[in-house]
Write an enzyme that holds these catalytic residues in place. Structure first.
Site, mmCIF file in Angstrom:
data_model
loop_
_atom_site.group_PDB
_atom_site.id
_atom_site.type_symbol
_atom_site.label_atom_id
_atom_site.label_comp_id
_atom_site.label_asym_id
_atom_site.label_seq_id
_atom_site.Cartn_x
_atom_site.Cartn_y
_atom_site.Cartn_z
ATOM 1 N N SER D 77 -2.423 -3.067 -2.288
ATOM 2 C CA SER D 77 -2.288 -2.993 -0.825
ATOM 3 C C SER D 77 -1.476 -1.799 -0.344
ATOM 4 O O SER D 77 -1.510 -1.471 0.845
ATOM 5 C CB SER D 77 -1.646 -4.269 -0.283
ATOM 6 O OG SER D 77 -2.542 -5.343 -0.365
ATOM 7 N N TYR D 202 -13.203 -0.523 0.020
ATOM 8 C CA TYR D 202 -11.933 -1.242 0.081
ATOM 9 C C TYR D 202 -11.406 -1.575 -1.324
ATOM 10 O O TYR D 202 -10.240 -1.327 -1.650
ATOM 11 C CB TYR D 202 -12.099 -2.516 0.910
ATOM 12 C CG TYR D 202 -10.881 -3.400 0.914
ATOM 13 C CD1 TYR D 202 -9.737 -3.033 1.622
ATOM 14 C CD2 TYR D 202 -10.860 -4.595 0.191
ATOM 15 C CE1 TYR D 202 -8.607 -3.839 1.609
ATOM 16 C CE2 TYR D 202 -9.728 -5.403 0.182
ATOM 17 C CZ TYR D 202 -8.613 -5.018 0.893
ATOM 18 O OH TYR D 202 -7.494 -5.804 0.868
#
Lengths: 318, 318, 318, 318
Positions: D77, D202
């Site tokens: 992240s 992603y």
């Protein structure tokens, strides 16, 4: 007895057979272990946990009972039907602008859903809905408790039905979640009367004590299109009897209502005092009681007894 | 036993009366304005919006229709019953470990509830539940679409039932919310097969086209304790017929299921193609169709026709 | 003035420059249309809506004001900081077992989140958290209102700070959502005192009236590592000053806290009376007031003034 | 201005002192037991769990490291910041119409909140927001992965930064919750590109591997008002550096962001690979890594090291 004959509409049981069947089911129920007596208030927690009762009242005026069927217990949420009847009578269709008739898909005391629905409860069988109904009674009857008492006494044919004062007071002292529901509805403008007064009526009503014999008799009109089969008096319009049964079918057994419809298939209402009343249209009423509850808040033995009676007699409405 | 006895003792309708009654109700329905054709995919949005049909099939083998009752339309969610039947047959009780049988109290496509329930859908009539059922079919049948086709064709007695390929493809391209539901269940380990394959089956099944005549005939076994009244073949066990009816009663009409039980009182399933099928145990099936939907996604005219037939004939199970 | 010089730590404004800057921003703010005065209680709705004030107090002991900076108004949620300080002092780290320090991502009065979190509020700046803090004060101080008054009067250097009795009573009569929050926490066992007593303290505290001059002075210790720059007295430990500023940074501006951090970048607290206090560590305090609110409940002109002062003086902590 | 002045006026650490301090903290961290390596994909679960690294890079161009600071790990992240920077550059203010900047108050992968907010993620640091950002990159860059690689390599000054193909593929195969988020946003019309393509970007981005040395250097521009202190190149506008830091302050540490602000008080971002990067405006960057996570998904030892460095050096921005 056969299932097929029964479901063809003919009486399948002689009284003696019925008694034997109920006795068998009752004995099996008594062997069921587990479950917990409601303990959120001391007054309920102290009840003798092994008590057990079963009553079957049929539309021909017969009533057969086994076990502690004359013992009165706290009917709790079963009282919501009495309140609903009086509110329907007093305000008619406008009631349904303030409470819906949809199953909730949520625990009976969900405040989350009440918030989403902007203070409009999903149905009158969850706590928020029954508190709203209590607001109608408090606002529209000069003596709302007397109105309930008159109705209940008429229905069960006994003049000595009362609320248990200790349970009533105990609920008042511990009912902070219900107070939260009431204040939230008030904040949305959906409670007219004073919140404390509404809660007082609600908790009082929950504290009514009745036996399975009395409950079976009281709800027989719902199985008889609105007419009491004992007194032959019309209690509610036929359509309203069907409507109340419909609400019980989708919402009467807390968050186990769907499973109950699936496995039993009759309108029913349960209370955390351990009572369950099942209405079989055109046939009669089954009332069961035993204090130990499953995790949905329904009486474990009571569920067993209702299901067995309904299944063995082929009573599903579906 | 006859339905007449059940509903109070008086004979209500002769066949000719029935046709006249249906014709009256159909004409009244056609006068109803408002509502919107489902527009989330072009293939559905293009249907002629004023079409209207009503069929009543009774257990004596009679079938009376008015309007566009031979016109086939996209049955959409009504197909969920076919899928459920096949899944119940194939995996038995274990199905209910993967999907509940409780009303949802939420829109039919709620992802919020699916998250709370950790990927276990509330019932097989909401989209998540029907996708779960599709996963069972895809995983347990060598050719899941053929299995559905065989069942449907057997039930409606027609060999030419098909899915509309354009609707199927259009749903695939626009079905992102259903894809989200499927992936979320997969993330909880509650989908076995490949997500795309499951969705393909699900959307294909929703794209089946049938007429009200075919639907009424197809679901007659549910009103007849599991036995097709036309072929006399047992389709499902009596208990399973009751169970399916119970699920339809609590969850068949989207988030209007409670109101439908309250005002109509029979098991029913609707689809966004505008079709509604209502099962009246021991009596028959009412199938209605008209494309314009109310804001719950139920056919506006269809609801009217079902309710009027049920009310005027006294068909509530409660 | 240049941004770079400022952010290098040197004073960039002479007092005259500061006054001119504030005056310019104040005049721009007064031209802003729209927004609504808080109207949930009459006592707040009657305030003259166009009033506007701006005060900048710096750590060198200067304080510059424009507009209605001596006019007292209802500080409402800004008072939550005073309550928090006293609770932190009295119960120390154990406070954080009863209230979290996480941003809520929900409206300030969300009951949904409180239910999910089982009666543990997300932080002491949302209503539930501040009510919990009020419970600490009521339970742990012999005279909780006096404790707050003493603190506030000490901080702002004025003996005549009071709560507005009419606002206090009006909040009590209309505060059903806050009552719902309190009862829900009580039902989870997270309120010790009597709910009515807790709400009385909470609403009283919200009804305190202060001017921007008083607010700016009162919160200067938060910009000065816990020491009041006017009296040189340590008010809280350095670590606690940082902690309070951290909570204000993530949760002080209702559901606009993230945007405020993004566009302004300093700890701040707002109230529905139209006040906003922004703390600039190692620099000073900006206090603004104007009654008309945006839909988040933050003063529209107040936001503008705070943002402009912070941006033009380069005060973001990030 | 120097950091020393900011934190109270006294010089705190000479370089040698810094190394000794980091070494002490590193040794203390290594003694911390407990926590779990991320195990949702095999490729992450296999990392040697006891690895531990700490790097402090200051704006004067110094960088001090202890432990496995050259070892590359999956930044997960933390990569969301790189994506956000590129999206902000490409679409400017219009980005904030598609993603908010508010803290979420929910788990990083909440689908409930995304549904409530009608497909608009609360901020770009939760998964839904980062997937939305990936959609921007895929839609607006001809080669979105190359764009990210170019940026990252420029920032860390190394040409050999890559994504771990095995982690990338493993995430693709197991990322059903992220797929659910993406499809839900697509159903709301808030994803432009093909869902599979967006998810591919992603997951690829999350699979980038870097060391604490590289991370500390990469994010130094955020501590330096947008200018890389090593290359003296402006990376983003000063205002954008402050904005990114603001988002990290309210939303960078998953559902522990508030506690992190409270106890540490600096903008930071963490990843389930065990890395944490903390930005200290006008001072430098602290990067820590150790694979075992607490139940919020933040590195247990990493948190300890960041907190200790920040606290002992007095680095809180509040």
């Amino acid at each position: 007895m056969t299932h097929d004959v029964m479901s063809g509409g003919q009486p399948i049981q002689q009284p003696d057979d019925t008694r034997a069947l109920l006795e068998t089911i009752y004995q099996q129920a008594r062997a069921i272990e587990g479950g917990e007596v409601a303990s959120y208030i001391p007054a309920l927690a102290e009840v003798a946990p092994e008590q057990c009762a079963l009553t079957l009242a049929t539309l021909d005026g017969q009533s057969v009972s086994v076990g502690d069927a004359a013992q009165r217990f706290s009917i709790q949420s079963i009282s919501k039907i009495f309140g609903l009847m009086l509110a329907m009578e007093r305000v008619g269709e406008s009631l349904w602008e303030r409470v819906q008739m949809e199953p909730s898909g949520q625990p009976f005391n969900s405040i989350v859903q009440l918030e989403w629905e902007k203070g409009i409860p999903r149905n009158p069988m969850i706590n928020a809905g029954a508190i709203l109904v209590a607001d109608v009674l408090v606002s529209r009857y000069s003596a709302s408790k007397n109105a309930v008492l008159s109705l209940v006494r008429q229905l069960c044919g006994a003049d000595d039905v009362f609320a248990d004062g200790r349970v009533h007071q105990s609920e008042m002292a511990h009912g902070h979640r219900n107070a939260a529901l009431a204040h939230l509805m008030k904040s949305f403008g959906n409670i007219e009367a004073d919140v404390d007064e509404v809660l007082d009526h609600y908790f009082w009503q929950c504290a009514l004590t009745m036996s399975t014999q009395q409950l079976a008799r009281s709800f027989a009109f719902l199985a008889n299109r609105g007419v009491c089969p004992f007194s032959q008096k019309r209690i509610v319009a036929r359509r309203d009897a069907q409507r109340i049964n419909a609400i019980l079918s989708t919402s009467g057994m807390y968050d186990q209502s769907g499973e109950f419809a699936f496995t039993v298939g009759v309108p029913a209402k349960s209370g955390v005092g351990g009572g369950i009343v099942a209405v079989v249209p055109d046939y009669g009423v089954i009332a069961a009681w035993s204090p130990k509850l499953n995790h949905y808040g329904n009486s474990q033995r009571g569920l067993y007894m209702i299901r067995e009676v309904a299944t063995r007699l082929g009573l599903s409405v579906y």
